[in-house]
Write a protein that holds these residues in place. Structure first.
Motif, PDB file in Angstrom:
ATOM      1  N   ARG A 204      -6.203   2.256  -2.553  1.00 46.98           N
ATOM      2  CA  ARG A 204      -6.747   3.510  -2.016  1.00 46.98           C
ATOM      3  C   ARG A 204      -6.268   3.761  -0.590  1.00 46.98           C
ATOM      4  NH1 ARG A 204     -12.231   5.635  -4.332  1.00 46.98           N
ATOM      5  NH2 ARG A 204     -12.219   4.713  -6.396  1.00 46.98           N
ATOM      6  N   GLY A 205      -5.046   3.402  -0.334  1.00 43.16           N
ATOM      7  CA  GLY A 205      -4.485   3.640   0.996  1.00 43.16           C
ATOM      8  C   GLY A 205      -4.824   2.545   1.996  1.00 43.16           C
ATOM      9  N   ALA A 206      -5.652   1.594   1.585  1.00 38.62           N
ATOM     10  CA  ALA A 206      -5.992   0.492   2.496  1.00 38.62           C
ATOM     11  C   ALA A 206      -5.050  -0.676   2.220  1.00 38.62           C
ATOM     12  CB  ALA A 206      -7.443   0.062   2.281  1.00 38.62           C
ATOM     13  N   GLY A 207      -4.294  -1.059   3.243  1.00 39.03           N
ATOM     14  CA  GLY A 207      -3.313  -2.126   3.075  1.00 39.03           C
ATOM     15  C   GLY A 207      -3.827  -3.457   3.556  1.00 39.03           C
ATOM     16  N   VAL A 208      -2.895  -4.373   3.753  1.00 39.41           N
ATOM     17  CA  VAL A 208      -3.191  -5.741   4.175  1.00 39.41           C
ATOM     18  C   VAL A 208      -2.469  -5.962   5.505  1.00 39.41           C
ATOM     19  CG1 VAL A 208      -2.803  -8.169   3.558  1.00 39.41           C
ATOM     20  CG2 VAL A 208      -3.414  -6.515   1.791  1.00 39.41           C
ATOM     21  N   PRO A 209      -3.091  -6.600   6.498  1.00 36.20           N
ATOM     22  CA  PRO A 209      -2.397  -6.847   7.759  1.00 36.20           C
ATOM     23  C   PRO A 209      -1.038  -7.518   7.523  1.00 36.20           C
ATOM     24  CG  PRO A 209      -4.703  -7.440   7.954  1.00 36.20           C
ATOM     25  CD  PRO A 209      -4.464  -7.098   6.506  1.00 36.20           C
ATOM     26  N   GLU A 210      -0.029  -6.973   8.180  1.00 35.22           N
ATOM     27  CA  GLU A 210       1.357  -7.425   7.968  1.00 35.22           C
ATOM     28  C   GLU A 210       1.513  -8.926   8.177  1.00 35.22           C
ATOM     29  OE1 GLU A 210       4.876  -9.043   9.601  1.00 35.22           O
ATOM     30  OE2 GLU A 210       3.292  -8.343  10.966  1.00 35.22           O
ATOM     31  N   VAL A 211       0.811  -9.479   9.168  1.00 34.53           N
ATOM     32  CA  VAL A 211       0.977 -10.894   9.504  1.00 34.53           C
ATOM     33  C   VAL A 211       0.689 -11.803   8.304  1.00 34.53           C
ATOM     34  CG1 VAL A 211      -1.386 -10.955  10.461  1.00 34.53           C
ATOM     35  CG2 VAL A 211       0.224 -12.740  11.079  1.00 34.53           C
ATOM     36  N   LEU A 212      -0.247 -11.377   7.446  1.00 36.62           N
ATOM     37  CA  LEU A 212      -0.649 -12.237   6.328  1.00 36.62           C
ATOM     38  C   LEU A 212       0.417 -12.342   5.252  1.00 36.62           C
ATOM     39  CD1 LEU A 212      -4.411 -11.214   5.948  1.00 36.62           C
ATOM     40  CD2 LEU A 212      -3.435 -13.166   7.166  1.00 36.62           C
ATOM     41  N   THR A 213       1.328 -11.381   5.226  1.00 31.82           N
ATOM     42  CA  THR A 213       2.397 -11.442   4.221  1.00 31.82           C
ATOM     43  C   THR A 213       3.721 -11.862   4.869  1.00 31.82           C
ATOM     44  OG1 THR A 213       2.791  -9.074   4.548  1.00 31.82           O
ATOM     45  CG2 THR A 213       1.344  -9.692   2.724  1.00 31.82           C
ATOM     46  N   SER A 214       3.666 -12.269   6.160  1.00 32.97           N
ATOM     47  CA  SER A 214       4.888 -12.584   6.905  1.00 32.97           C
ATOM     48  C   SER A 214       5.443 -13.966   6.562  1.00 32.97           C
ATOM     49  CB  SER A 214       4.606 -12.542   8.412  1.00 32.97           C
ATOM     50  OG  SER A 214       3.752 -13.632   8.764  1.00 32.97           O
ATOM     51  N   GLY A 215       4.583 -14.849   6.033  1.00 32.78           N
ATOM     52  CA  GLY A 215       5.026 -16.218   5.759  1.00 32.78           C
ATOM     53  C   GLY A 215       5.091 -17.082   7.019  1.00 32.78           C
ATOM     54  N   ASP A 216       4.700 -16.523   8.168  1.00 32.02           N
ATOM     55  CA  ASP A 216       4.741 -17.255   9.447  1.00 32.02           C
ATOM     56  C   ASP A 216       3.373 -17.925   9.660  1.00 32.02           C
ATOM     57  OD1 ASP A 216       4.643 -18.031  12.103  1.00 32.02           O
ATOM     58  OD2 ASP A 216       5.872 -16.337  12.795  1.00 32.02           O
ATOM     59  N   HIS A 217       3.282 -19.198   9.312  1.00 29.67           N
ATOM     60  CA  HIS A 217       1.979 -19.869   9.284  1.00 29.67           C
ATOM     61  C   HIS A 217       1.329 -19.955  10.656  1.00 29.67           C
ATOM     62  CE1 HIS A 217       2.572 -20.634   5.130  1.00 29.67           C
ATOM     63  NE2 HIS A 217       3.672 -21.349   5.338  1.00 29.67           N
ATOM     64  N   ALA A 218       2.130 -20.131  11.700  1.00 35.71           N
ATOM     65  CA  ALA A 218       1.572 -20.220  13.059  1.00 35.71           C
ATOM     66  C   ALA A 218       0.943 -18.874  13.446  1.00 35.71           C
ATOM     67  CB  ALA A 218       2.658 -20.602  14.055  1.00 35.71           C
ATOM     68  N   ARG A 219       1.645 -17.783  13.129  1.00 32.49           N
ATOM     69  CA  ARG A 219       1.090 -16.446  13.433  1.00 32.49           C
ATOM     70  C   ARG A 219      -0.184 -16.184  12.617  1.00 32.49           C
ATOM     71  NH1 ARG A 219       4.642 -11.840  12.086  1.00 32.49           N
ATOM     72  NH2 ARG A 219       2.963 -10.524  12.834  1.00 32.49           N
ATOM     73  N   VAL A 220      -0.166 -16.610  11.368  1.00 32.21           N
ATOM     74  CA  VAL A 220      -1.350 -16.417  10.520  1.00 32.21           C
ATOM     75  C   VAL A 220      -2.543 -17.162  11.120  1.00 32.21           C
ATOM     76  CG1 VAL A 220      -2.390 -16.964   8.265  1.00 32.21           C
ATOM     77  CG2 VAL A 220      -0.076 -16.009   8.374  1.00 32.21           C
ATOM     78  N   ARG A 221      -2.304 -18.419  11.525  1.00 32.03           N
ATOM     79  CA  ARG A 221      -3.382 -19.234  12.098  1.00 32.03           C
ATOM     80  C   ARG A 221      -3.939 -18.573  13.348  1.00 32.03           C
ATOM     81  NH1 ARG A 221      -0.875 -23.724  10.949  1.00 32.03           N
ATOM     82  NH2 ARG A 221       0.185 -23.854  12.947  1.00 32.03           N
ATOM     83  N   ASP A 222      -3.031 -18.093  14.193  1.00 33.95           N
ATOM     84  CA  ASP A 222      -3.446 -17.455  15.435  1.00 33.95           C
ATOM     85  C   ASP A 222      -4.228 -16.168  15.152  1.00 33.95           C
ATOM     86  OD1 ASP A 222      -3.370 -17.326  18.310  1.00 33.95           O
ATOM     87  OD2 ASP A 222      -2.187 -15.490  17.990  1.00 33.95           O
ATOM     88  N   TRP A 223      -3.723 -15.362  14.207  1.00 35.54           N
ATOM     89  CA  TRP A 223      -4.397 -14.103  13.846  1.00 35.54           C
ATOM     90  C   TRP A 223      -5.820 -14.389  13.355  1.00 35.54           C
ATOM     91  CZ3 TRP A 223      -6.489 -12.142   9.300  1.00 35.54           C
ATOM     92  CH2 TRP A 223      -6.754 -10.775   9.277  1.00 35.54           C
ATOM     93  N   ARG A 224      -5.942 -15.413  12.496  1.00 36.35           N
ATOM     94  CA  ARG A 224      -7.259 -15.738  11.927  1.00 36.35           C
ATOM     95  C   ARG A 224      -8.246 -16.180  13.005  1.00 36.35           C
ATOM     96  NH1 ARG A 224      -5.280 -18.667   6.295  1.00 36.35           N
ATOM     97  NH2 ARG A 224      -5.328 -16.745   5.070  1.00 36.35           N
ATOM     98  N   LEU A 225      -7.762 -17.019  13.926  1.00 37.12           N
ATOM     99  CA  LEU A 225      -8.641 -17.479  15.000  1.00 37.12           C
ATOM    100  C   LEU A 225      -9.076 -16.300  15.871  1.00 37.12           C
ATOM    101  CD1 LEU A 225     -10.045 -19.850  16.291  1.00 37.12           C
ATOM    102  CD2 LEU A 225      -7.976 -20.338  17.605  1.00 37.12           C
ATOM    103  N   GLN A 226      -8.132 -15.383  16.161  1.00 34.74           N
ATOM    104  CA  GLN A 226      -8.478 -14.211  16.975  1.00 34.74           C
ATOM    105  C   GLN A 226      -9.533 -13.354  16.280  1.00 34.74           C
ATOM    106  OE1 GLN A 226      -7.735 -14.011  20.014  1.00 34.74           O
ATOM    107  NE2 GLN A 226      -6.335 -15.745  19.833  1.00 34.74           N
ATOM    108  N   ARG A 227      -9.370 -13.141  14.966  1.00 30.44           N
ATOM    109  CA  ARG A 227     -10.345 -12.311  14.225  1.00 30.44           C
ATOM    110  C   ARG A 227     -11.715 -12.995  14.218  1.00 30.44           C
ATOM    111  NH1 ARG A 227      -6.208 -10.216  14.590  1.00 30.44           N
ATOM    112  NH2 ARG A 227      -7.289  -9.621  16.474  1.00 30.44           N
TER     113      ARG A 227
END
Ligand code: ADE
Length: 226
Positions: A194-217
């Motif tokens: 319905r037009g709602a996507g997924v944050p780009e970082v989660l599909t980036s495959g960059d585990h360090a960025r994912v970890r950092d994004w999750r901690l920030q959220r």
């Protein structure tokens, strides 16, 4: 670990025992038994409660009834027996249950949980028989049985092997891995809905960025940002 739930309604635990993570924990050798407070009452006719001194509505569960149940179960003095295990009395006015207390209790070998009914326990159950008085929240339930299941659920899922997926316990809401904060948001397929996507970082495959994004959220949520 061995958990005994002292209650007037031990049958309430039957359904709970069949739930996956509880059944897993039991299969691993842990135990969760309902102990009927009425079965060992020293009073005639299965009496377990009495009218409150000072008057007022409702009935109060007697201290000698709880004492008898503990002594029959432990084959030891009820007051001294709490030196060997945590004895948690459930009551709305107790210490608020949280993840840290769940972790503390999960480290015990033996745990006794006392479920009140009616107006609750005679205060001497709290002061002389229990090691902890615990509330699952600032509201009043008809009895401690649901509260006992809440406590057991949170404790049992922390036991190694109970969930079948250990990572879920390591990095979940209120865990040290998230600095005690709430869990980050999760997404799964479909990537667009319905037009709602997924944050780009989660599909980036960059585990360090994912970890950092999750901690920030998680930190944002902790500070009331989400
Ligand atoms: N018994 C009744 N209400 C309760 C609560 N909120 N927490 C624990 N035990 C209870």
């Amino acid at each position: 670990m061995n958990i005994d739930v002292f209650t007037l309604f031990p049958g309430w635990l039957d359904w709970f025992r069949q739930q996956r993570h509880v059944a897993n924990a039991l299969a691993l050798g842990h135990s969760l038994d309902g102990v009927d407070l009425r079965a060992t009452t020293p009073l005639k006719g299965g009496q377990v409660d009495d009218t409150p001194y000072g008057g007022g509505a409702g009935m109060v569960i007697r201290v000698d009834v709880v004492e008898a149940a503990l002594e029959a179960r432990w084959d030891a003095d009820a007051v001294e027996g709490r030196g060997d295990r945590r004895v948690v009395a459930l009551a709305p006015a107790g210490r608020q249950f949280d993840d840290a207390l769940a972790a503390e209790l999960a480290a015990e070998d033996e745990l006794a949980i006392l479920c009140g009914r009616y107006e609750g326990f005679d205060e001497r159950v709290h002061t002389h028989l229990a090691t902890d008085v615990v509330s699952i929240g600032p509201y009043v339930l008809a009895g401690g049985e649901l509260a006992a299941m809440v406590v057991c659920d949170a404790v049992l899922r922390k036991l190694p092997g109970a969930l079948g997926h250990e990572d879920s316990v390591q990095e979940e809401s209120f865990s040290p891995a998230l600095e005690g904060g709430p869990e980050y948001p999760h997404y799964t397929r479909p990537a667009q809905w319905r037009g709602a996507g997924v944050p780009e970082v989660l599909t980036s495959g960059d585990h360090a960025r994912v970890r950092d994004w999750r901690l920030q959220r998680s930190r944002e949520r902790a500070s009331g940002g989400d």
